[in-house]
Motif scaffolding. Structure first.
Motif, PDB file in Angstrom:
ATOM      1  N   LYS A 107     118.968  26.404  43.461  1.00  0.00           N
ATOM      2  CA  LYS A 107     118.087  25.629  42.567  1.00  0.00           C
ATOM      3  C   LYS A 107     116.623  25.974  42.757  1.00  0.00           C
ATOM      4  CE  LYS A 107     118.961  22.738  46.288  1.00  0.00           C
ATOM      5  NZ  LYS A 107     120.198  22.661  47.086  1.00  0.00           N
ATOM      6  N   VAL A 138     122.697  22.564  40.318  1.00  0.00           N
ATOM      7  CA  VAL A 138     122.337  21.170  40.043  1.00  0.00           C
ATOM      8  C   VAL A 138     123.566  20.288  40.205  1.00  0.00           C
ATOM      9  CG1 VAL A 138     121.431  19.544  38.333  1.00  0.00           C
ATOM     10  CG2 VAL A 138     120.528  21.879  38.431  1.00  0.00           C
ATOM     11  N   LEU A 164     119.758  12.802  42.046  1.00  0.00           N
ATOM     12  CA  LEU A 164     119.924  14.246  42.161  1.00  0.00           C
ATOM     13  C   LEU A 164     119.944  14.741  43.598  1.00  0.00           C
ATOM     14  CD1 LEU A 164     117.497  15.277  39.266  1.00  0.00           C
ATOM     15  CD2 LEU A 164     119.995  15.162  39.189  1.00  0.00           C
ATOM     16  N   LYS A 211     115.908  20.408  40.805  1.00  0.00           N
ATOM     17  CA  LYS A 211     117.027  20.162  39.891  1.00  0.00           C
ATOM     18  C   LYS A 211     116.539  19.536  38.585  1.00  0.00           C
ATOM     19  CE  LYS A 211     119.944  19.447  43.945  1.00  0.00           C
ATOM     20  NZ  LYS A 211     120.628  18.450  44.794  1.00  0.00           N
ATOM     21  N   LEU A 215     117.111  20.797  34.659  1.00  0.00           N
ATOM     22  CA  LEU A 215     117.743  19.949  33.644  1.00  0.00           C
ATOM     23  C   LEU A 215     116.810  19.709  32.459  1.00  0.00           C
ATOM     24  CD1 LEU A 215     119.530  17.246  35.830  1.00  0.00           C
ATOM     25  CD2 LEU A 215     120.581  19.138  34.585  1.00  0.00           C
ATOM     26  N   ASN A 289     126.056  12.172  43.552  1.00  0.00           N
ATOM     27  CA  ASN A 289     125.030  12.393  42.529  1.00  0.00           C
ATOM     28  C   ASN A 289     125.509  11.797  41.212  1.00  0.00           C
ATOM     29  OD1 ASN A 289     123.428  15.640  43.235  1.00  0.00           O
ATOM     30  ND2 ASN A 289     123.671  13.829  44.503  1.00  0.00           N
TER      31      ASN A 289
END
Length: 435
Positions: A107, A138, A164, A211, A215, A289
């Motif tokens: 990531k 992620v 996350l 992350k 996203l 998560n």
């Protein structure tokens, strides 16, 4: 039957060894679903002599992992080394530059260099392209990238947010269950392997920010901009804050939140927040998560599962390999790099929130009046105020309050007015309420 998909594996840590085990255990299943075999032909890692609990004797060993991309018998390079730069980035550039597909769980590298790598992937093989896949970067085994890029492709995503980082969630939910303070629970998390010896990236929110930036780029079709993420961690959250949140009907979770502001800017923030007990994220405990995406037609979508570990992360890597075996190249960030929008960071001061503020103050007359005056002068309306702690417990008094909904700029101005006050023994803790 098509020729096997031949992979070279760079990095044989927890996830790398897990991928070897997964491909061996589920090889026949993967072959049926991919339409051809997925086989490892070469591996590389720093220490050739280390016992990783898997048999590597059947694979060629490359001491220099950057040499993997140059092999004529390799179709895909899988990078599981980690780190934003260094050998990981060199290996990634080399793979795409040689026209190989690249799968990574890194990531930090994608957050910092994702656009460059996506551009290399598009231009590879004389413009025919090469696959760049990073589902495992992620939320571990949760297929959230595939869910956004494919399952929710027909939707305008209005907001994306979630838990996350499993380390922080384990710490906060354990503090909640036991009443213990941050330092003690962090030590326990390290002993159990949930936290690194140096937990800085996790507890200060950097891992979650990596992350979130990925996203946000996928969800909003924006150029990835890690530097624009506002980052806050959980190191200053106390057991008293957890208890106060519970009394108010909330639980504290470290959230990454991204949305597009009305003026067109992209808002990205990682910060501990007060989550209502009835919200799905409040029930997420331990190292789990969970990501929520709100689409204009799909409504709220919840992705939840194991955010780390050899099995879940290796599962996400293998899913990317199956896609490549089927011939899926696709755009790493949903659209071609040239179509990604350069969005300016949104002005957080325009956002309206209810806010939890906790002040650590000296035991002296007039402290509450000083805080209330700053709030009044900044236009902040106080909904409730609670004094915690007794002077005989060491002279430290905690004053917590929840504001009525109002602009974040007003809260920031109130805190500015209190800067340098001798009444405050440490900077205030600020957490917004997810309402």
């Amino acid at each position: 039957m098509a020729e096997p998909l031949r992979i070279a594996l760079a990095g044989l840590g927890t996830v790398g060894a897990g991928l070897v085990r997964l491909l061996e255990a589920n090889g026949a299943l993967i072959e049926r679903r991919a339409g051809r075999k997925v086989v490892i032909v070469a591996v590389s890692a720093r220490d050739r002599t280390k016992d990783r609990g898997v048999d590597l004797s059947r694979y060629d060993w490359e001491d220099d992992m950057t040499a993997l991309a140059a092999r004529a018998d390799v179709d895909v390079v899988v990078e599981l080394v980690g780190g934003a730069d260094g050998p990981a980035l060199t290996t990634a550039r080399g793979a795409l530059g040689a026209g190989k597909a690249l799968v990574t769980a890194n990531k930090a590298m994608i957050a910092h260099h994702g656009l460059e790598l996506a551009d290399l992937a598009e231009r590879a093989n004389e413009g025919r392209g090469a696959a760049l896949k990073f589902e495992a970067a992620v939320a571990g085994g949760i297929p959230v990238i595939k869910g956004l890029r494919e399952g929710a492709a027909a939707n305008r995503i209005e907001r994306i947010y979630g838990i996350l980082n499993g380390t922080c969630n384990y710490i906060l939910s354990t503090m909640e269950a036991t009443g213990r303070d941050f330092g003690e629970v962090l030590g326990e998390a390290q002993a159990l392997g949930y936290a690194e010896a140096d937990p800085t990236f996790d507890v200060e929110g950097v891992d979650a920010a990596h992350k979130l930036a990925i996203l946000a780029a996928i969800a909003f079709g924006a150029r990835i901009d890690f530097g624009a993420v506002e980052i806050g961690g959980i190191g200053r959250v106390r057991a008293a804050d957890i208890a106060q949140a519970e009394a108010l009907g909330y639980r504290i979770r470290l959230l990454g939140i991204a949305d597009c502001a009305e003026e067109g800017g992209l808002f990205q923030r990682v910060q501990p927040c007060l989550v209502p007990r009835h919200h799905p994220l409040a029930a997420v405990e331990g190292a789990t998560n969970a990501v929520v995406a709100e689409g204009n037609f799909s409504g709220r979508l919840l992705f939840q599962g194991a955010g780390a570990g050899d099995g879940p992360t290796a599962s996400a890597v293998a899913a990317d390999l199956i896609d490549i075996a089927r011939g899926d190249v696709g755009a790493p960030f949903s659209v071609p790099v040239a179509a990604l929008e350069a969005r300016a960071p949104a002005d957080a001061g325009h956002r309206t929130n209810r806010t939890y503020l906790r002040f650590t103050v000296a035991d002296r007359p007039g402290v509450l009046a000083e805080i209330a005056t700053a709030m009044r002068d900044a236009g902040v309306s106080i909904e409730s105020l609670i004094q915690q702690g007794r002077p005989e417990e060491g002279g430290e008094v905690l004053v917590a309050m929840v504001t009525h909904e109002g602009p974040e700029a007003n809260v920031a101005e109130a805190l500015r007015l209190l800067e340098g006050s001798e009444s405050l023994t440490e900077p205030p803790l600020v957490m917004h309420l997810l309402d």
